[in-house]
Design a protein around this motif. Structure first.
Motif, PDB file in Angstrom:
ATOM      1  N   ARG A 122      84.241  25.157  27.361  1.00  0.00           N
ATOM      2  CA  ARG A 122      83.940  26.195  26.447  1.00  0.00           C
ATOM      3  C   ARG A 122      84.463  27.386  26.715  1.00  0.00           C
ATOM      4  N   ALA A 123      84.787  27.617  27.735  1.00  0.00           N
ATOM      5  CA  ALA A 123      85.663  29.003  28.296  1.00  0.00           C
ATOM      6  C   ALA A 123      87.128  28.966  28.036  1.00  0.00           C
ATOM      7  N   ALA A 124      87.657  27.704  28.232  1.00  0.00           N
ATOM      8  CA  ALA A 124      88.915  27.266  27.926  1.00  0.00           C
ATOM      9  C   ALA A 124      89.311  27.176  26.546  1.00  0.00           C
ATOM     10  N   ALA A 125      88.287  26.789  25.615  1.00  0.00           N
ATOM     11  CA  ALA A 125      88.549  26.597  24.121  1.00  0.00           C
ATOM     12  C   ALA A 125      88.512  28.006  23.575  1.00  0.00           C
ATOM     13  N   ALA A 126      87.707  28.941  23.993  1.00  0.00           N
ATOM     14  CA  ALA A 126      87.725  30.148  23.617  1.00  0.00           C
ATOM     15  C   ALA A 126      88.924  30.994  24.007  1.00  0.00           C
ATOM     16  N   ALA A 127      89.257  30.689  25.175  1.00  0.00           N
ATOM     17  CA  ALA A 127      90.551  31.428  25.613  1.00  0.00           C
ATOM     18  C   ALA A 127      91.885  31.158  24.817  1.00  0.00           C
ATOM     19  N   HIS A 128      91.945  30.031  24.157  1.00  0.00           N
ATOM     20  CA  HIS A 128      92.959  29.373  23.404  1.00  0.00           C
ATOM     21  C   HIS A 128      92.746  29.557  21.891  1.00  0.00           C
ATOM     22  N   GLY A 129      91.638  29.726  21.461  1.00  0.00           N
ATOM     23  CA  GLY A 129      91.181  29.843  20.119  1.00  0.00           C
ATOM     24  C   GLY A 129      90.924  28.590  19.587  1.00  0.00           C
ATOM     25  N   ALA A 130      90.717  27.566  20.146  1.00  0.00           N
ATOM     26  CA  ALA A 130      90.343  26.147  19.901  1.00  0.00           C
ATOM     27  C   ALA A 130      88.801  25.958  19.820  1.00  0.00           C
ATOM     28  N   ARG A 131      88.498  25.264  18.714  1.00  0.00           N
ATOM     29  CA  ARG A 131      87.259  24.975  18.509  1.00  0.00           C
ATOM     30  C   ARG A 131      86.567  23.622  19.313  1.00  0.00           C
ATOM     31  N   THR A 132      85.192  23.753  19.339  1.00  0.00           N
ATOM     32  CA  THR A 132      84.630  22.455  20.227  1.00  0.00           C
ATOM     33  C   THR A 132      83.764  21.414  19.450  1.00  0.00           C
ATOM     34  N   LEU A 133      83.816  20.269  19.613  1.00  0.00           N
ATOM     35  CA  LEU A 133      83.105  19.277  19.099  1.00  0.00           C
ATOM     36  C   LEU A 133      82.330  18.622  20.287  1.00  0.00           C
ATOM     37  N   LEU A 134      80.898  18.593  20.434  1.00  0.00           N
ATOM     38  CA  LEU A 134      80.367  18.078  21.584  1.00  0.00           C
ATOM     39  C   LEU A 134      79.667  16.926  20.947  1.00  0.00           C
ATOM     40  N   ASP A 135      79.686  15.698  21.581  1.00  0.00           N
ATOM     41  CA  ASP A 135      78.827  14.428  21.139  1.00  0.00           C
ATOM     42  C   ASP A 135      77.543  14.755  22.198  1.00  0.00           C
ATOM     43  N   ALA A 136      76.460  14.963  21.815  1.00  0.00           N
ATOM     44  CA  ALA A 136      75.215  14.857  22.859  1.00  0.00           C
ATOM     45  C   ALA A 136      74.328  13.764  22.661  1.00  0.00           C
ATOM     46  N   THR A 137      74.960  12.722  22.113  1.00  0.00           N
ATOM     47  CA  THR A 137      74.282  11.511  21.989  1.00  0.00           C
ATOM     48  C   THR A 137      73.584  10.889  23.275  1.00  0.00           C
ATOM     49  N   GLN A 138      74.410  10.976  24.382  1.00  0.00           N
ATOM     50  CA  GLN A 138      73.871  10.426  25.755  1.00  0.00           C
ATOM     51  C   GLN A 138      73.227  11.704  26.548  1.00  0.00           C
ATOM     52  N   ALA A 154      93.855  22.485  18.597  1.00  0.00           N
ATOM     53  CA  ALA A 154      92.963  22.810  17.557  1.00  0.00           C
ATOM     54  C   ALA A 154      91.430  22.756  17.693  1.00  0.00           C
ATOM     55  N   LEU A 155      91.268  21.640  18.261  1.00  0.00           N
ATOM     56  CA  LEU A 155      89.899  20.889  18.440  1.00  0.00           C
ATOM     57  C   LEU A 155      89.772  20.228  19.861  1.00  0.00           C
ATOM     58  N   VAL A 156      88.752  20.684  20.717  1.00  0.00           N
ATOM     59  CA  VAL A 156      88.269  19.855  21.930  1.00  0.00           C
ATOM     60  C   VAL A 156      87.270  18.748  21.613  1.00  0.00           C
ATOM     61  N   ALA A 157      87.292  17.566  21.443  1.00  0.00           N
ATOM     62  CA  ALA A 157      86.191  16.707  21.259  1.00  0.00           C
ATOM     63  C   ALA A 157      85.878  15.994  22.096  1.00  0.00           C
ATOM     64  N   PHE A 158      84.431  15.852  22.834  1.00  0.00           N
ATOM     65  CA  PHE A 158      84.116  15.292  24.007  1.00  0.00           C
ATOM     66  C   PHE A 158      82.633  15.208  23.751  1.00  0.00           C
ATOM     67  N   SER A 159      82.301  13.970  24.894  1.00  0.00           N
ATOM     68  CA  SER A 159      80.665  13.938  24.980  1.00  0.00           C
ATOM     69  C   SER A 159      80.325  14.775  26.303  1.00  0.00           C
ATOM     70  N   ALA A 160      79.027  15.230  26.212  1.00  0.00           N
ATOM     71  CA  ALA A 160      78.503  15.852  27.439  1.00  0.00           C
ATOM     72  C   ALA A 160      78.308  14.874  28.329  1.00  0.00           C
ATOM     73  N   VAL A 161      77.855  13.773  28.180  1.00  0.00           N
ATOM     74  CA  VAL A 161      77.610  12.464  29.116  1.00  0.00           C
ATOM     75  C   VAL A 161      78.445  11.129  28.497  1.00  0.00           C
ATOM     76  N   GLN A 162      79.269  10.940  29.608  1.00  0.00           N
ATOM     77  CA  GLN A 162      79.931   9.587  29.121  1.00  0.00           C
ATOM     78  C   GLN A 162      79.037   8.384  29.074  1.00  0.00           C
ATOM     79  N   SER A 163      79.270   7.628  28.057  1.00  0.00           N
ATOM     80  CA  SER A 163      78.620   6.444  27.662  1.00  0.00           C
ATOM     81  C   SER A 163      79.021   5.254  28.981  1.00  0.00           C
ATOM     82  N   SER A 164      80.143   5.390  29.337  1.00  0.00           N
ATOM     83  CA  SER A 164      80.566   4.192  30.225  1.00  0.00           C
ATOM     84  C   SER A 164      79.967   4.332  31.478  1.00  0.00           C
ATOM     85  N   ASP A 165      80.052   5.452  31.983  1.00  0.00           N
ATOM     86  CA  ASP A 165      79.516   5.697  33.438  1.00  0.00           C
ATOM     87  C   ASP A 165      78.591   6.790  33.627  1.00  0.00           C
ATOM     88  N   GLY A 166      78.234   7.631  32.897  1.00  0.00           N
ATOM     89  CA  GLY A 166      77.249   8.700  33.098  1.00  0.00           C
ATOM     90  C   GLY A 166      77.753   9.885  33.545  1.00  0.00           C
TER      91      GLY A 166
END
Length: 352
Positions: free
Chosen positions: A154-170, A133-145
């Motif tokens: 994005r392409a895989a989520a679109a192909a399967h009808g999943a939504r995307t949540l991007l954490d852009a904090t880092q 249903a949703l792919v939730a992930f950070s653009a850049v990982q806090s622990s190691d960059g």
């Protein structure tokens, strides 16, 4: 390589810790101080200014390339993620990277009726499936960059009808981000956006706005705020402002001054500056016998981590070099107020 931002930044240490907390520019410090003084002396403007909040919203929108009506303001990434988590139907699968930052993960796990699934970051795109249903992930990982395969996910989520949540904090503030390419983005403002703690931004795509329930709505979420102060809000804002939280004005008065500075310098310019410093640091680490973590997936990042050096943080601090330890890694982060002299100073301490 000289710093960017000129006299706006006045670090008294070799500050390589933006992934923990960014430095505030002078203009932001002055804005916070001015509002605090007005508040402390009972001035008419001491309560804070909603026009300033709207200016901060617009500045962030420009930085991440979306219209301002797609941006909601708030106080913390976890709160924004919690809003999204609350909107998912029971049994929904949420795909997450292993070792993802807690604020992106925990709002989904505490519900108890969702299906979180964890996979290696490098496999995230390949692991999206029809039931996701949703792919939730950070653009850049806090622990190691490490940086995610943004286009691939994005392409895989679109192909399967999943939504995307991007954490852009880092990422936001040094990595070019187009928030319009995701259903949701969340961004804490107090790191690479050099804004005070208490600033956080949520972007919501046009389609996602129709299904996201504004369960945190108060009077500031009303289409006419000042007609929404008592009783149920009669009409919610037609924009993403319906997802606004009441904001801490001190923080947003600072952000309203910080964010245009990044826009004036340019994210592409900051990206080139930061990644060049990080590359210099990686090369120097290898010369003294230390291999950076996440090699191959972090080489283009402004964040550098290295395993086995966590115990050197105190020695670096005594030498006036500020870094962090995360997941056992010594972590350094480079931003517009850093220079090659900062890189070389840190390497000298580690070598000695």
């Amino acid at each position: 390589m000289d710093t960017l931002g000129g006299a706006e930044f006045v670090p008294e240490t070799t500050y390589l810790n933006t992934s923990t907390c960014g430095l505030l520019p002078r203009r932001a410090v002055e804005a916070v101080r001015a509002l605090a003084l007005s508040s402390g002396t009972g001035q008419p403007d001491g309560a804070g200014d909603f026009d300033v909040v709207e200016a901060a919203r617009a500045s962030f929108a420009r930085l991440v390339r979306v219209p301002a009506d797609r941006v909601a303001v708030g106080t913390a990434v976890a709160v924004h993620v919690g809003l999204i988590a609350a909107s998912l139907p029971p049994g929904s699968e949420v795909l997450l990277p292993e070792g993802e930052f807690s604020s992106v993960v925990t709002p989904f796990t505490v519900r108890g009726d969702l299906k979180p699934r964890y996979v290696p970051l490098e496999s995230l795109a390949a692991e999206v499936r029809p039931e996701t249903a949703l792919v939730a992930f950070s653009a850049v990982q806090s622990s190691d960059g490490r940086t995610a395969d943004l286009a691939g996910v994005r392409a895989a989520a679109a192909a399967h009808g999943a939504r995307t949540l991007l954490d852009a904090t880092q990422a936001a503030g040094w990595l070019p981000i187009d928030a319009g390419e995701y259903d949701y983005t969340v961004t804490g403002g107090y790191k690479f956006l050099v804004s005070p703690r208490g600033t956080s931004f949520l972007t919501v795509g046009e389609e996602a706005q129709r299904s996201l329930v504004p369960i945190l709505a108060g009077w500031v979420a009303g289409q006419d705020m000042w007609a929404s102060t008592y009783g149920p809000v009669g009409e919610l804002a037609v924009s993403a402002r319906r997802f606004d939280q009441p904001v801490p004005f001190l923080a947003y008065h600072g952000a309203e001054r910080s964010l245009p500075l990044l826009d004036d310098i340019g994210i592409e310019t900051i990206h080139a500056h930061n990644t060049a410093l990080a590359a210099r640091f990686r090369a120097g680490l290898r010369e003294i016998g230390h291999e950076p973590a996440g090699t191959g997936h972090a080489d283009g990042s402004a964040i550098v981590a290295v395993a086995g050096l966590g115990d050197r943080q105190d020695a670096l601090a005594r030498a006036g070099v500020a870094v962090a330890v995360r997941a056992g890694n010594l972590r350094a982060a480079f931003h517009l107020y850093n220079s090659t002299a900062d890189v070389d100073r840190a390497l000298d301490v580690l070598a000695g």
